[in-house]
Design an enzyme around this catalytic site. Sequence first.
Site, PDB file in Angstrom:
ATOM      1  N   ASP A   1       0.831  -1.205   0.000  1.00  6.14           N
ATOM      2  CA  ASP A   1       0.000   0.000   0.000  1.00  6.14           C
ATOM      3  C   ASP A   1       0.866   1.256   0.000  1.00  6.14           C
ATOM      4  O   ASP A   1       1.492   1.585   1.011  1.00  6.14           O
ATOM      5  CB  ASP A   1      -0.910  -0.005   1.237  1.00  6.14           C
ATOM      6  CG  ASP A   1      -1.806   1.219   1.320  1.00  6.14           C
ATOM      7  OD1 ASP A   1      -2.058   1.842   0.267  1.00  6.14           O
ATOM      8  OD2 ASP A   1      -2.245   1.568   2.427  1.00  6.14           O
TER       9      ASP A   1
ATOM     10  N   ASP B   1      -1.638   5.645  -5.360  1.00  3.99           N
ATOM     11  CA  ASP B   1      -1.946   4.801  -4.207  1.00  3.99           C
ATOM     12  C   ASP B   1      -2.313   3.387  -4.644  1.00  3.99           C
ATOM     13  O   ASP B   1      -3.414   3.141  -5.132  1.00  3.99           O
ATOM     14  CB  ASP B   1      -3.094   5.440  -3.413  1.00  3.99           C
ATOM     15  CG  ASP B   1      -3.534   4.604  -2.222  1.00  3.99           C
ATOM     16  OD1 ASP B   1      -2.839   3.631  -1.883  1.00  3.99           O
ATOM     17  OD2 ASP B   1      -4.571   4.933  -1.621  1.00  3.99           O
TER      18      ASP B   1
END
Length: 474
Positions: A66, A259
């Site tokens: 992440d 992201d």
Amino acid sequence: VVLRPASGSRQQDAPGAADGLALASDPGGTLNFLAMVENLQGDSGRGYYLEMLIGTPPQALNILVDTGSSNFAVAGVPDPDVTSYFDPELSSTYRSEGIEVTVKYSQGSWTGVLGTDVITMPKGLYGSYTINIATILESENFFLPGVKWHGILGLAYDALAKPSSSVETFFDSLVRQAKIPNIFSLQMCGAGLPVSGSGTNGGSLVLGGIEPSLYTGDIWYTPIKEEWYYQVEILKLEVGGQNLELDCREYNADKAIVDSGTTLLRLPEKVFSAVVQAIARTSLIQEFSSGFWTGSQLACWDRTEKPWSLFPKLSIYLRDENSSRSFRISILPQLYIQPILVIGDNLQCYRFGISSSTNALVIGATVMEGFYVIFDRARRRVGFAVSPCAEVDGSPVSEIEGPFTTADVASNCVSSVSFHEPVLWIASYALMSLCGIILLVLIVLLLIPPRCQHRYTDNDVVNDESSLVRHRWK
């Protein structure tokens, strides 16, 4: 086209010649990039994850990659939605810091306890490293049914680390201990494949540099505007080659980030509305249901049909390192019209891989699956190159083109006022304190006996006839 309810498609809400740090693979050293190729598994619907060994003796867990958060955390107790968890009591090298930490995401949250332990990566860097690790004791909507990972690897900057930026991030620890370059790169290979299929797709997380076999053509770099998320500057969007003609600040409201932990391409509401209108206008489908665009319905076609030819290409323009130039990354419909479900023998159902956002433009997996993305922290820039695995039926589904002039856009499309989360917390505490003082004063005034209160007369009133105070008293 047949529309179906979108059940089961839940979203998990991080000239540019290749002058980057393209380090050669070193089979005998710490940085063997070829050993990191295909070290990820997963899909865009449930995330891409890396196998990691934690503690002594080692406990094997799958960890979600992440780039939109900064804590390294693993399940620390049994959970109905995880198949494995880390038990600190079974590790002789675990050390608890005794500090509680809570992290909230766009979807889900968890609370745990900070500690340290050693980790190794079977398909990563050689050696073992001591890392800050949070063991998750409670969570809400974080571990979801069907996910095959047991923790999260936050690769953003320490400004986002909880409970404070003093918690050294996983990657900062690797840079310091392994003495690797401050750069990593990411390839996710799920283009055109079911977003939550029964199998898993491949991918690569290269720690310490760039693996040349994972991209074709040039790498194009855009500056990181601020080091918290990987915040970049978007100049404009095009649908089917047509500029949306929005003020460029709309694309960066209130930030634009890269992201990997976000499933979709998320757009600020005004931008999302303009994109949907442009796609609907240029697509070959008439009277398409609004439920498809909002994510409440799936669109289903006969399995012999390929609906991608009905939709236009989507292009995002990013500012080049030379601020007077830009480049564009483009995704074909094969990336944003995503297969998700098969019904019976004949129907293949798809979802819309773009959604609206209230606080950011997020370049998530929908776009990232088309590219090899380089997070060059040392030179404060993010690079994009075409990924060889971004192909459907043998044809590329992503493109990079440039350079283009930026004469037609503002010199700065990012608001100069940027509120980081720590600043927001300070402001909120200050406002809470002020409200508490005002409330205390009001309580004291209400408790004053009536005989002590002064009864105002006309002689007490100020003489200025325009005074609001005077009229309030009367």
